[in-house]
Design a protein around this motif. Structure first.
Motif, mmCIF file in Angstrom:
data_model
loop_
_atom_site.group_PDB
_atom_site.id
_atom_site.type_symbol
_atom_site.label_atom_id
_atom_site.label_comp_id
_atom_site.label_asym_id
_atom_site.label_seq_id
_atom_site.Cartn_x
_atom_site.Cartn_y
_atom_site.Cartn_z
ATOM 1 N N GLY A 1 3.409 10.165 -7.698
ATOM 2 C CA GLY A 1 4.553 10.578 -8.498
ATOM 3 C C GLY A 1 5.855 10.600 -7.719
ATOM 4 N N ASP A 2 5.883 9.971 -6.554
ATOM 5 C CA ASP A 2 7.087 9.886 -5.732
ATOM 6 C C ASP A 2 7.916 8.698 -6.222
ATOM 7 O OD1 ASP A 2 9.043 9.498 -3.800
ATOM 8 O OD2 ASP A 2 7.670 9.755 -2.106
ATOM 9 N N HIS A 3 9.065 8.984 -6.805
ATOM 10 C CA HIS A 3 9.924 7.940 -7.362
ATOM 11 C C HIS A 3 11.175 7.703 -6.513
ATOM 12 C CE1 HIS A 3 7.423 7.567 -10.854
ATOM 13 N NE2 HIS A 3 7.394 8.882 -10.939
ATOM 14 N N THR A 4 11.043 7.969 -5.217
ATOM 15 C CA THR A 4 12.136 7.683 -4.285
ATOM 16 C C THR A 4 12.490 6.202 -4.389
ATOM 17 O OG1 THR A 4 11.320 9.381 -2.774
ATOM 18 C CG2 THR A 4 12.826 7.732 -1.855
ATOM 19 N N PRO A 5 13.778 5.870 -4.466
ATOM 20 C CA PRO A 5 14.158 4.443 -4.508
ATOM 21 C C PRO A 5 13.701 3.730 -3.238
ATOM 22 C CG PRO A 5 16.026 5.855 -5.058
ATOM 23 C CD PRO A 5 14.940 6.761 -4.566
ATOM 24 N N ILE A 6 13.313 2.464 -3.408
ATOM 25 C CA ILE A 6 12.824 1.640 -2.311
ATOM 26 C C ILE A 6 13.592 0.328 -2.298
ATOM 27 C CG2 ILE A 6 10.830 0.424 -1.336
ATOM 28 C CD1 ILE A 6 9.071 2.412 -2.990
ATOM 29 N N VAL A 7 14.083 -0.044 -1.117
ATOM 30 C CA VAL A 7 14.641 -1.364 -0.897
ATOM 31 C C VAL A 7 13.640 -2.100 -0.029
ATOM 32 C CG1 VAL A 7 16.500 -2.722 0.143
ATOM 33 C CG2 VAL A 7 17.027 -0.593 -1.070
ATOM 34 N N VAL A 8 13.112 -3.222 -0.520
ATOM 35 C CA VAL A 8 12.125 -3.983 0.237
ATOM 36 C C VAL A 8 12.830 -5.090 1.004
ATOM 37 C CG1 VAL A 8 10.095 -5.483 0.053
ATOM 38 C CG2 VAL A 8 10.286 -3.459 -1.407
ATOM 39 N N LEU A 9 12.589 -5.112 2.316
ATOM 40 C CA LEU A 9 13.077 -6.184 3.184
ATOM 41 C C LEU A 9 11.876 -6.963 3.679
ATOM 42 C CD1 LEU A 9 15.641 -4.346 5.481
ATOM 43 C CD2 LEU A 9 16.104 -5.671 3.428
ATOM 44 N N GLU B 1 0.835 -1.208 0.000
ATOM 45 C CA GLU B 1 0.000 0.000 0.000
ATOM 46 C C GLU B 1 0.869 1.257 0.000
ATOM 47 O OE1 GLU B 1 -3.980 -1.005 2.440
ATOM 48 O OE2 GLU B 1 -2.116 -1.439 3.527
ATOM 49 N N ILE B 2 1.965 1.209 0.735
ATOM 50 C CA ILE B 2 2.871 2.355 0.789
ATOM 51 C C ILE B 2 3.490 2.602 -0.578
ATOM 52 C CG2 ILE B 2 5.049 3.186 1.772
ATOM 53 C CD1 ILE B 2 4.192 1.635 4.360
ATOM 54 N N ILE B 3 3.973 1.545 -1.217
ATOM 55 C CA ILE B 3 4.571 1.685 -2.554
ATOM 56 C C ILE B 3 3.540 2.225 -3.548
ATOM 57 C CG2 ILE B 3 5.540 0.425 -4.514
ATOM 58 C CD1 ILE B 3 6.778 -1.498 -2.379
ATOM 59 N N SER B 4 2.343 1.670 -3.516
ATOM 60 C CA SER B 4 1.282 2.107 -4.418
ATOM 61 C C SER B 4 0.973 3.590 -4.220
ATOM 62 C CB SER B 4 0.032 1.257 -4.191
ATOM 63 O OG SER B 4 -1.019 1.692 -4.996
ATOM 64 N N ASP B 5 0.861 4.015 -2.971
ATOM 65 C CA ASP B 5 0.572 5.415 -2.679
ATOM 66 C C ASP B 5 1.703 6.318 -3.180
ATOM 67 O OD1 ASP B 5 -1.169 7.389 -0.923
ATOM 68 O OD2 ASP B 5 0.934 7.802 -0.456
ATOM 69 N N MET B 6 2.933 5.918 -2.924
ATOM 70 C CA MET B 6 4.074 6.722 -3.373
ATOM 71 C C MET B 6 4.066 6.899 -4.883
ATOM 72 S SD MET B 6 7.170 5.145 -1.073
ATOM 73 C CE MET B 6 8.458 6.141 -1.855
ATOM 74 N N ARG B 7 3.937 5.823 -5.604
ATOM 75 C CA ARG B 7 4.010 5.894 -7.061
ATOM 76 C C ARG B 7 2.801 6.622 -7.656
ATOM 77 N NH1 ARG B 7 8.785 5.311 -5.675
ATOM 78 N NH2 ARG B 7 9.940 3.430 -6.276
#
Length: 85
Positions: free
Chosen positions: A75-83, A66-72
């Motif tokens: 238009g937030d393209h901050t890099p994400i490392v998923v753990l 949900e966080i990734i979906s909201d960011m994208r």
């Protein structure tokens, strides 16, 4: 980096993982903010600018997807490392 430290948002609900990430990232010169809740993470992401997000998937209140979906969607393209386990 010239004068400013990169800001990393760590979103993880396991305290031992947060501690390890914080210690290691800060020792490398990063400015680390750690949150343990998905809703708090969404609010922090909407309010500020981050250079990297280290994100768990299974979180209280809002999950990592949900966080990734909201960011994208915003238009937030901050890099994400998923753990995740």
């Amino acid at each position: 980096m010239t004068g400013t430290r990169a800001r990393i948002l760590v979103v993880e609900d396991d305290p031992s993982i947060v501690l390890g990430l914080r210690l290691n990232l800060e020792s490398e010169g990063y400015d680390v903010t750690a949150l343990t809740d998905g809703q708090d993470a969404l609010e922090a992401l909407r309010a500020g600018s981050w250079d990297l997000v280290v994100l768990d998937i299974m979180l209280p209140r809002r999950n990592g997807y949900e966080i990734i979906s909201d960011m994208r969607r915003r238009g937030d393209h901050t890099p994400i490392v998923v753990l995740t386990a």
